[in-house]
Design an enzyme around this catalytic site. Structure first.
Site, PDB file in Angstrom:
ATOM      1  CE  LYS A  58      51.961 -26.062  -5.446  1.00 23.61           C
ATOM      2  NZ  LYS A  58      52.541 -25.305  -6.573  1.00 23.61           N
ATOM      3  CB  SER A 100      48.795 -26.597  -6.878  1.00 23.86           C
ATOM      4  OG  SER A 100      48.834 -25.947  -8.130  1.00 23.86           O
ATOM      5  CE  LYS A 122      45.857 -16.874  -2.679  1.00 21.75           C
ATOM      6  NZ  LYS A 122      45.952 -16.452  -4.080  1.00 21.75           N
ATOM      7  CD  GLN A 128      50.120 -18.549  -3.282  1.00 22.05           C
ATOM      8  OE1 GLN A 128      50.177 -17.663  -4.109  1.00 22.05           O
ATOM      9  NE2 GLN A 128      49.277 -19.560  -3.394  1.00 22.05           N
ATOM     10  N   GLY A 171      51.726 -21.935 -12.128  1.00 22.55           N
ATOM     11  CA  GLY A 171      51.529 -20.810 -13.047  1.00 22.55           C
ATOM     12  C   GLY A 171      50.896 -19.604 -12.365  1.00 22.55           C
ATOM     13  CG  ASP A 172      50.166 -15.386 -10.949  1.00 20.85           C
ATOM     14  OD1 ASP A 172      49.361 -15.656 -10.042  1.00 20.85           O
ATOM     15  OD2 ASP A 172      50.322 -14.218 -11.357  1.00 20.85           O
ATOM     16  CE  LYS A 206      52.079 -15.665  -7.554  1.00 21.80           C
ATOM     17  NZ  LYS A 206      50.739 -16.269  -7.533  1.00 21.80           N
ATOM     18  CB  THR A 255      42.090 -20.260  -9.999  1.00 23.30           C
ATOM     19  OG1 THR A 255      43.310 -20.956  -9.758  1.00 23.30           O
ATOM     20  CG2 THR A 255      42.091 -18.949  -9.245  1.00 23.30           C
ATOM     21  CG  ASN A 313      43.886 -20.643 -15.579  1.00 25.66           C
ATOM     22  OD1 ASN A 313      43.679 -20.499 -14.380  1.00 25.66           O
ATOM     23  ND2 ASN A 313      43.759 -21.810 -16.182  1.00 25.66           N
TER      24      ASN A 313
HETATM   25  P1  NDP Z   1      46.529 -15.037 -17.326  1.00 22.52           P
HETATM   26  O1  NDP Z   1      47.856 -14.587 -17.781  1.00 22.52           O
HETATM   27  O2  NDP Z   1      45.997 -16.325 -17.826  1.00 22.52           O
HETATM   28  O3  NDP Z   1      45.439 -13.910 -17.639  1.00 22.52           O
HETATM   29  C1  NDP Z   1      45.558 -12.616 -17.133  1.00 22.52           C
HETATM   30  C2  NDP Z   1      44.436 -11.762 -17.690  1.00 22.52           C
HETATM   31  O4  NDP Z   1      44.440 -10.518 -17.024  1.00 22.52           O
HETATM   32  C3  NDP Z   1      44.596 -11.461 -19.174  1.00 22.52           C
HETATM   33  O5  NDP Z   1      43.333 -11.305 -19.751  1.00 22.52           O
HETATM   34  C4  NDP Z   1      45.362 -10.143 -19.141  1.00 22.52           C
HETATM   35  O6  NDP Z   1      45.192  -9.350 -20.312  1.00 22.52           O
HETATM   36  C5  NDP Z   1      44.714  -9.466 -17.955  1.00 22.52           C
HETATM   37  N1  NDP Z   1      45.666  -8.519 -17.362  1.00 22.52           N
HETATM   38  C6  NDP Z   1      46.896  -8.795 -16.843  1.00 22.52           C
HETATM   39  N2  NDP Z   1      47.495  -7.680 -16.419  1.00 22.52           N
HETATM   40  C7  NDP Z   1      46.627  -6.683 -16.668  1.00 22.52           C
HETATM   41  C8  NDP Z   1      46.654  -5.294 -16.454  1.00 22.52           C
HETATM   42  N3  NDP Z   1      47.724  -4.690 -15.885  1.00 22.52           N
HETATM   43  N4  NDP Z   1      45.563  -4.565 -16.819  1.00 22.52           N
HETATM   44  C9  NDP Z   1      44.473  -5.165 -17.390  1.00 22.52           C
HETATM   45  N5  NDP Z   1      44.394  -6.474 -17.614  1.00 22.52           N
HETATM   46  C10 NDP Z   1      45.444  -7.220 -17.261  1.00 22.52           C
HETATM   47  O7  NDP Z   1      46.596 -15.026 -15.711  1.00 22.52           O
HETATM   48  P2  NDP Z   1      45.655 -15.788 -14.672  1.00 22.52           P
HETATM   49  O8  NDP Z   1      44.271 -15.849 -15.195  1.00 22.52           O
HETATM   50  O9  NDP Z   1      46.348 -17.028 -14.250  1.00 22.52           O
HETATM   51  O10 NDP Z   1      45.723 -14.792 -13.407  1.00 22.52           O
HETATM   52  C11 NDP Z   1      44.786 -13.721 -13.228  1.00 22.52           C
HETATM   53  C12 NDP Z   1      44.801 -13.304 -11.778  1.00 22.52           C
HETATM   54  O11 NDP Z   1      44.428 -14.401 -10.931  1.00 22.52           O
HETATM   55  C13 NDP Z   1      46.138 -12.801 -11.223  1.00 22.52           C
HETATM   56  O12 NDP Z   1      45.927 -11.817 -10.263  1.00 22.52           O
HETATM   57  C14 NDP Z   1      46.694 -14.044 -10.543  1.00 22.52           C
HETATM   58  O13 NDP Z   1      47.651 -13.735  -9.552  1.00 22.52           O
HETATM   59  C15 NDP Z   1      45.424 -14.615  -9.941  1.00 22.52           C
HETATM   60  N6  NDP Z   1      45.469 -16.019  -9.582  1.00 22.52           N
HETATM   61  C16 NDP Z   1      45.757 -16.974 -10.515  1.00 22.52           C
HETATM   62  C17 NDP Z   1      45.768 -18.299 -10.155  1.00 22.52           C
HETATM   63  C18 NDP Z   1      45.953 -19.375 -11.166  1.00 22.52           C
HETATM   64  O14 NDP Z   1      45.763 -20.549 -10.802  1.00 22.52           O
HETATM   65  N7  NDP Z   1      46.298 -19.089 -12.417  1.00 22.52           N
HETATM   66  C19 NDP Z   1      45.566 -18.727  -8.750  1.00 22.52           C
HETATM   67  C20 NDP Z   1      45.156 -17.635  -7.865  1.00 22.52           C
HETATM   68  C21 NDP Z   1      45.155 -16.342  -8.282  1.00 22.52           C
HETATM   69  P3  NDP Z   1      46.417  -9.162 -21.354  1.00 22.52           P
HETATM   70  O15 NDP Z   1      46.541 -10.469 -22.058  1.00 22.52           O
HETATM   71  O16 NDP Z   1      46.002  -8.028 -22.220  1.00 22.52           O
HETATM   72  O17 NDP Z   1      47.636  -8.852 -20.511  1.00 22.52           O
END
Ligand code: NDP
Length: 442
Positions: A86, A374, A110, A107, A161-162, A122, A206, A237
Site C-alpha cells: 500500500k 486509504s 508508516k 511507507q 495518489g501522491d 510505492k 493527510t 493536496n
Molecule cells: P501535490 O502534487 O498535490 O502537491 C505538491 C506540492 O509540492 C505542489 O505545491 C508542488 O508545487 C510542490 N512541490 C513538488 N515538488 C517540489 C519541489 N521539488 N520543489 C518545491 N515544491 C515542490 O502532492 P501532495 O500534496 O499529495 O504531496 C506532498 C507531499 O506529501 C509529498 O512529499 C508526498 O509524498 C507527501 N504525502 C502525500 C500524501 C497524500 O495523501 N497525498 C500522503 C503522505 C505523504 P509545483 O506544483 O510547483 O510542483
C-alpha cells in the site's frame, strides 16, 4: 555508519534518497537490537531493507500534437508482512528508482504505525503533468495502467495518489483497469471519487492528520494550536488540507508555496481563493498574491522558512527544509515542526530541531493519516459500504491519537523521552519485524 549500510550503498548505487531514508532508520534501532537479540540473529534489518519486488516498465504515449513520448513507470513492492502493498503513485520529472525506494521504505514503517493490516509499497513515473491537457494526462494514465494492472489486486497491491496524482489521475487509471480486466474491483486503488467507491475524508486525511498529530505534540507541552502563527509549504493536496484543519483549530496560517516561490499573507491564507487557483484552475501560487490584494506578497524563489512561526508544517517534497532553514526557525522561536511531506527535513535539519528541543513530528508518523484513511476506504470497499464524513474523520482522529501515543510511549520505553523519531522508527520496525519472525524465512 554500520558496515551493513556501507554495503547497502554499494549495492544500491546512485540512490541518495534511499541511502538517507535507510540510514535515518538504522541509526535509531540500536536500543531495540540490543534488547532483542533474536531480531539481529534473524537478520531482519537486512531483510527489511531489500524490497520484495521491483517493477520497472516502459510507458509510451502520444501528446495532443501527435508526438510520441516514452516515460518510465515504477512500482516497488517493498514489504507485505502486514498486508497488501500500500502506498501512492508519484508523477514528477524527478522520479527515479531511488526516490521510489526511499518512499516505499518509509511507507513500510508508516503503515505499520497505523496499526492496520497494510504492507509498504510505492510507485510512479518521471512523467510531468504540469502544462499537459486533460486528454494528454488521460492517455498517459491509460498507458501506465495498461502495464501496472497485472501487478494490482485488493489482496496484492493497492496504490493511491501522491505528488502529481490526485482524483483526476486515479479516475483515469481506474477506468482503464476496468476496461482491461472487465471487473469492477473497487479495492485496487484508493483516493477514488465518492460516487464510485471513494471514502469521505480521504482527500483531507493527510493534511488533517498532520495537524491532529501536531496538536497532540503541543498538548504534551501544555499548549494548543489556537492563536499560533503557522507556516506551511506546498499548495497541493497535503498543504491545502493542512491549512484547512489548522485554521479550524484557531491557527493563523501565513504561508504556502509551489516550486516557483512562496506567498505570505499577513491576514491569514484565504483558503477559498487558494482552492480556486490550485484545485480548479490548476494555476500558480503567484496568482494568489495578484488576486488577494495588499495583505499578500509573492516571493519568487527563496525559502518559506524565513517567515517566523510558532509551528512549521513542511508539505511539499523531500529535503525542502535544510540545516540553515532549521536554524532560522529555531532563532525565531519555533515550537513544533511536523512533516506533512515525506522526508522534507534534511538529516541536518532534524538534528538542529531535536537538539533545540523543538517538538518534531517525523513524516512516517505525522502524515500517516492519508494511508490510514486509504485503508478505511479499502474496508468500506470490501464491505460495499459508504461511511459518512463524520465517521471517517472520527476514525482518522482516533488513529492519529493512537499513532502519537505509540510513538510517545515507545520513545520513553527505549530511553528517549519526547523523541518522536526514535519512537516512530522503533515502533514501526518492531511490528514488521515481529510479523516477519512469525512468518518464517521470508
Ligand atoms: P501535490 O502534487 O498535490 O502537491 C505538491 C506540492 O509540492 C505542489 O505545491 C508542488 O508545487 C510542490 N512541490 C513538488 N515538488 C517540489 C519541489 N521539488 N520543489 C518545491 N515544491 C515542490 O502532492 P501532495 O500534496 O499529495 O504531496 C506532498 C507531499 O506529501 C509529498 O512529499 C508526498 O509524498 C507527501 N504525502 C502525500 C500524501 C497524500 O495523501 N497525498 C500522503 C503522505 C505523504 P509545483 O506544483 O510547483 O510542483
Amino acid at each position: 555508519m554500520s558496515s551493513f549500510h556501507h554495503e547497502l550503498i554499494r549495492r544500491n548505487p546512485g540512490e541518495p534518497e534511499f541511502h538517507q531514508a535507510t540510514l535515518e532508520v538504522l541509526e535509531t534501532l540500536a536500543p531495540v537490537l540490543a534488547a532483542r537479540p533474536e531480531i539481529a540473529a534473524a537478520k531482519l534489518v537486512e531483510r527489511i531493507c531489500e524490497p520484495e519486488r521491483q517493477i520497472m516498465f516502459r510507458v509510451p504515449w502520444q501528446d495532443d500534437a501527435g508526438e510520441i513520448h516514452i516515460n518510465r513507470g515504477f512500482r516497488v513492492e517493498f514489504n507485505s508482512a502486514l498486508g497488501p502493498y500500500k502506498g501512492g503513485l508519484r508523477f514528477h520529472p524527478s522520479v527515479n528508482l531511488g526516490i521510489v525506494k526511499f518512499l516505499g521504505f518509509e511507507q513500510i514503517f508508516k503503515n505499520a504505525l497505523t496499526g492496520l493490516n497494510i504492507g509498504g509499497g510505492k510507485g510512479g513515473s518521471d512523467f510531468d503533468p504540469h502544462g499537459r491537457s486533460d486528454a494528454e494526462v488521460m492517455r498517459f494514465c491509460q498507458s501506465f495502467m495498461t502495464e501496472l494492472h497485472r501487478h494490482l489486486g485488493e489482496h496484492t497491491d493497492v496504490p493511491a495518489g501522491d505528488i502529481g496524482v490526485g482524483g483526476r489521475e486515479i479516475g483515469f487509471m481506474f477506468g482503464q483497469y476496468r476496461r482491461i480486466t472487465n471487473r469492477w474491483e473497487a479495492g485496487i486503488l484508493t483516493g477514488k471519487g465518492l460516487q464510485w467507491g471513494g471514502s469521505h475524508a480521504r482527500t483531507e486525511a493527510t493534511g488533517y492528520g498532520n495537524v491532529l498529530f501536531t496538536a497532540e505534540m503541543l498538548k504534551q507541552r501544555g499548549e494548543d494550536l489556537d492563536g499560533q502563527q503557522v507556516t506551511v509549504s506546498g499548495s497541493g493536496n497535503v498543504a491545502i488540507y493542512t491549512i484547512e484543519k489548522a485554521q479550524a483549530l484557531g491557527a493563523n496560517v501565513l504561508t504556502c508555496s509551489d516550486s516557483g516561490g512562496y506567498i505570505v499573507d499577513e491576514k491569514g491564507i484565504d483558503l477559498a481563493l487558494l482552492k480556486e487557483i490550485k484545485e480548479v484552475e490548476r494555476g500558480r501560487i503567484s496568482e494568489y498574491a495578484e488576486r488577494r490584494g495588499a495583505s499578500a506578497t509573492y516571493v519568487p524563489g527563496g525559502s518559506v522558512w524565513d517567515v517566523p512561526a510558532d509551528v512549521a508544517l513542511p508539505s511539499a517534497t523531500q529535503n525542502e527544509l535544510d540545516g540553515d532553514a532549521a536554524r532560522t526557525l529555531v532563532r525565531a522561536g519555533v515550537k513544533a515542526v511536523s512533516e506533512g511531506a515525506n522526508m522534507p527535513a534534511t538529516p541536518e535539519a532534524v538534528t538542529v530541531l531535536r537538539e533545540a528541543g523543538v517538538a518534531f513530528g517525523p513524516g512516517k508518523a505525522a502524515n500517516a493519516g492519508g494511508v490510514a484513511t486509504s485503508a478505511l476506504e479499502m474496508r468500506q470497499n470490501s464491505g460495499r459500504e459508504s461511511w459518512t464524513f463524520e465517521r471517517a474523520e472520527g476514525e482518522l482522529a482516533e488513529i492519529m491519537r493512537g499513532i502519537h501515543a505509540t510513538c510517545f510511549e515507545t520513545a520513553e520505553r527505549y530511553g528517549a523521552p519526547g523523541d518522536y523519531v526514535v519512537g516512530a522508527n522503533i515502533a514501526g520496525f518492531e511490528r514488521v519485524a515481529d510479523a516477519m519472525l512469525e512468518q518464517g524465512l521470508i
